[in-house]
Design a protein around this motif. Structure first.
Motif, PDB file in Angstrom:
ATOM      1  N   TYR A  27      70.935 -11.694 -61.861  1.00 30.87           N
ATOM      2  CA  TYR A  27      71.526 -12.586 -63.115  1.00 30.87           C
ATOM      3  C   TYR A  27      72.719 -11.837 -63.469  1.00 30.87           C
ATOM      4  CZ  TYR A  27      66.844 -14.502 -62.424  1.00 30.87           C
ATOM      5  OH  TYR A  27      65.819 -15.333 -62.095  1.00 30.87           O
ATOM      6  N   SER A  28      73.840 -12.494 -64.052  1.00 28.31           N
ATOM      7  CA  SER A  28      74.730 -11.911 -64.782  1.00 28.31           C
ATOM      8  C   SER A  28      75.002 -12.395 -66.348  1.00 28.31           C
ATOM      9  CB  SER A  28      76.117 -11.756 -64.259  1.00 28.31           C
ATOM     10  OG  SER A  28      76.380 -13.472 -64.342  1.00 28.31           O
ATOM     11  N   PRO A  29      75.644 -11.501 -67.264  1.00 21.52           N
ATOM     12  CA  PRO A  29      75.793 -12.044 -68.669  1.00 21.52           C
ATOM     13  C   PRO A  29      76.466 -13.506 -68.728  1.00 21.52           C
ATOM     14  CG  PRO A  29      76.121  -9.652 -68.284  1.00 21.52           C
ATOM     15  CD  PRO A  29      76.039 -10.173 -67.044  1.00 21.52           C
ATOM     16  N   SER A  30      77.412 -13.771 -67.593  1.00 20.29           N
ATOM     17  CA  SER A  30      78.196 -14.828 -67.734  1.00 20.29           C
ATOM     18  C   SER A  30      77.402 -16.210 -67.080  1.00 20.29           C
ATOM     19  CB  SER A  30      79.366 -14.896 -66.989  1.00 20.29           C
ATOM     20  OG  SER A  30      79.345 -14.591 -65.691  1.00 20.29           O
ATOM     21  N   GLY A  31      76.631 -15.757 -66.327  1.00 20.55           N
ATOM     22  CA  GLY A  31      75.548 -16.616 -65.542  1.00 20.55           C
ATOM     23  C   GLY A  31      76.207 -17.343 -64.413  1.00 20.55           C
ATOM     24  N   HIS A  91      62.950 -22.468 -52.431  1.00 23.05           N
ATOM     25  CA  HIS A  91      61.373 -22.488 -52.441  1.00 23.05           C
ATOM     26  C   HIS A  91      60.893 -21.462 -53.640  1.00 23.05           C
ATOM     27  CE1 HIS A  91      57.509 -22.386 -50.765  1.00 23.05           C
ATOM     28  NE2 HIS A  91      57.632 -20.870 -50.711  1.00 23.05           N
ATOM     29  N   SER A  92      61.553 -20.302 -53.595  1.00 22.98           N
ATOM     30  CA  SER A  92      61.236 -19.481 -54.557  1.00 22.98           C
ATOM     31  C   SER A  92      60.937 -19.758 -56.131  1.00 22.98           C
ATOM     32  CB  SER A  92      61.718 -18.071 -54.476  1.00 22.98           C
ATOM     33  OG  SER A  92      61.819 -17.397 -53.293  1.00 22.98           O
ATOM     34  N   TYR A  93      62.132 -20.799 -56.412  1.00 20.63           N
ATOM     35  CA  TYR A  93      62.339 -21.124 -57.760  1.00 20.63           C
ATOM     36  C   TYR A  93      61.756 -22.531 -57.880  1.00 20.63           C
ATOM     37  CZ  TYR A  93      64.871 -17.078 -59.248  1.00 20.63           C
ATOM     38  OH  TYR A  93      65.516 -15.870 -59.608  1.00 20.63           O
ATOM     39  N   ARG A  94      60.971 -23.210 -56.785  1.00 17.54           N
ATOM     40  CA  ARG A  94      60.334 -24.549 -56.912  1.00 17.54           C
ATOM     41  C   ARG A  94      61.340 -25.637 -57.055  1.00 17.54           C
ATOM     42  NH1 ARG A  94      55.127 -23.210 -56.561  1.00 17.54           N
ATOM     43  NH2 ARG A  94      54.284 -21.115 -57.151  1.00 17.54           N
ATOM     44  N   TYR A  95      62.578 -25.497 -56.377  1.00 18.16           N
ATOM     45  CA  TYR A  95      63.508 -26.625 -56.525  1.00 18.16           C
ATOM     46  C   TYR A  95      63.323 -27.653 -55.423  1.00 18.16           C
ATOM     47  CZ  TYR A  95      66.129 -24.205 -60.327  1.00 18.16           C
ATOM     48  OH  TYR A  95      66.424 -23.800 -61.522  1.00 18.16           O
ATOM     49  N   LYS A  96      63.910 -28.717 -55.360  1.00 19.23           N
ATOM     50  CA  LYS A  96      63.633 -29.763 -54.292  1.00 19.23           C
ATOM     51  C   LYS A  96      64.448 -29.123 -53.266  1.00 19.23           C
ATOM     52  CE  LYS A  96      65.508 -33.486 -56.332  1.00 19.23           C
ATOM     53  NZ  LYS A  96      65.865 -34.681 -56.591  1.00 19.23           N
ATOM     54  N   ALA A 127      62.657 -13.026 -58.305  1.00 15.12           N
ATOM     55  CA  ALA A 127      62.176 -14.254 -58.935  1.00 15.12           C
ATOM     56  C   ALA A 127      61.097 -14.185 -60.074  1.00 15.12           C
ATOM     57  CB  ALA A 127      61.874 -15.473 -57.996  1.00 15.12           C
ATOM     58  N   ALA A 128      60.093 -13.205 -59.770  1.00 16.65           N
ATOM     59  CA  ALA A 128      58.939 -13.162 -60.738  1.00 16.65           C
ATOM     60  C   ALA A 128      59.142 -12.416 -61.724  1.00 16.65           C
ATOM     61  CB  ALA A 128      58.044 -12.029 -59.965  1.00 16.65           C
ATOM     62  N   LYS A 129      60.639 -11.884 -62.148  1.00 17.93           N
ATOM     63  CA  LYS A 129      61.029 -11.433 -63.353  1.00 17.93           C
ATOM     64  C   LYS A 129      62.030 -12.440 -64.136  1.00 17.93           C
ATOM     65  CE  LYS A 129      60.965  -6.746 -61.304  1.00 17.93           C
ATOM     66  NZ  LYS A 129      61.782  -5.508 -60.908  1.00 17.93           N
ATOM     67  N   PRO A 130      61.932 -12.321 -65.384  1.00 19.05           N
ATOM     68  CA  PRO A 130      62.670 -13.219 -66.334  1.00 19.05           C
ATOM     69  C   PRO A 130      64.353 -12.744 -66.348  1.00 19.05           C
ATOM     70  CG  PRO A 130      61.589 -11.634 -67.767  1.00 19.05           C
ATOM     71  CD  PRO A 130      61.091 -11.454 -66.401  1.00 19.05           C
ATOM     72  N   ASN A 131      64.946 -13.618 -66.650  1.00 19.97           N
ATOM     73  CA  ASN A 131      66.529 -13.451 -66.594  1.00 19.97           C
ATOM     74  C   ASN A 131      66.746 -12.573 -67.928  1.00 19.97           C
ATOM     75  OD1 ASN A 131      69.150 -13.530 -67.095  1.00 19.97           O
ATOM     76  ND2 ASN A 131      69.485 -15.698 -66.306  1.00 19.97           N
TER      77      ASN A 131
END
Length: 300
Positions: A166-170, A239-244, A292-296
């Motif tokens: 993750y980055s500050p700008s996203g 898969h890790s973030y549960r997207y289609k 992925a288990a950690k928050p942004n």
């Protein structure tokens, strides 16, 4: 050497720099340098500085007196570098060369973040001693900086890695590109013929700790134990973030028609870093699950 008391990190508003400032803010007196995008961190100092202005940089180094400089700042957009060769050289070659020289003069440890793009991508599983073959201006700049640093500063450490996070700008990493498009329910073209061995920024920061403690120098490759295609990596992220999963579309590099050549396989052999730093590396999927288990930390 122990974890240093004073650490300076350039590129503090970028992907890796911002995460390293957060990491070292809890361990030392950490200063982060940024160029244009103002940023602040709990427990760390940040300063705006133009790295191409050598007198200002030299004066700031004398004032801060860091024990370790981790140089993350760079112009990393491959197309931009190709279109702006003079500016590219000033940022990606002249700046790290000057910092390496000054750190040698002042007795500071210099760590340069380079790139696996210095290879031509025809073989993969590259070792530190394998011959480079840069395909574009960005890669040539990184390689030229590497060679100068090795010549002028024998105690310097050069890290080659392909990292995500993750980055500050996203919008500074492949991971953020994937998540952004998935959130908008947009298709995700994934290269089935482009390979790498990525490492997340948290694992990279921990590896840097080990490298500093081990007094590592020269060139060191960091990454995952295994190699995956960009297609497979996107699949893992979804898969890790549960997207289609059906958002992912197989694509070839040849179908896209990139205007600037890029290496097809930038996977790195990390045997040397495993030997020097201990068994620190993970598989791509394990590293991704842990990340992925950690928050942004930059989420607004």
């Amino acid at each position: 050497m122990p974890i240093p008391k004073n650490v300076l990190i350039t590129g503090a508003s970028g992907l890796l720099g911002s995460n390293l400032v957060r990491h070292y803010a809890t361990k030392s007196n950490c200063t982060g340098w940024y160029r244009t995008n103002s940023i602040s961190f709990e427990g760390a100092k940040t300063e705006q500085i133009e790295l191409t202005e050598q007198p200002s940089v030299a004066a700031a180094l004398q004032r801060i007196k860091p024990e370790v400089i981790i140089h993350c700042a760079s112009a990393s957009d491959v197309d931009w570098n190709e279109n702006h060769p003079t500016l590219s050289k000033a940022i990606n070659e002249d700046v790290p060369k000057f910092l390496a020289q000054k750190s040698m003069e002042l007795g500071m440890k210099f760590i340069f973040i380079s790139s696996p793009f210095i290879f031509d991508g025809t073989a993969g599983n590259y070792r530190e001693v394998d011959p480079p073959g840069p395909l574009n201006t960005y890669a040539r700049g990184k390689l030229n900086a590497e060679q100068y640093i090795l010549d002028c500063n024998p105690n310097a450490l050069i890290i080659r890695a392909c990292f995500y996070g993750y980055s500050p700008s996203g919008n500074h990493s492949l991971l953020e590109w994937i998540i952004g498009r998935a959130n908008r329910n947009q298709d995700l073209p994934g290269f089935t013929d482009s390979y790498f061995s990525p490492i997340n920024v948290y694992d990279l920061a921990e590896a840097l700790d080990k490298a500093i403690l081990a007094k590592a120098k020269g060139i060191l490759h960091l990454g995952s134990i295994d190699t995956v295609s960009k297609y497979k990596f996107i699949q893992m992220v979804l898969h890790s973030y549960r997207y289609k999963a059906d958002l992912l579309k197989p694509t070839s590099v040849d179908e896209v028609g990139l205007s600037v050549s890029r290496p097809r396989d930038t996977s790195l052999n990390i045997s040397l870093s495993q030997e020097i730093l201990g068994k620190h590396a993970h598989t791509v999927i394990n590293g991704l699950h842990r990340f992925a288990a950690k928050p942004n930390p930059f989420a607004r």
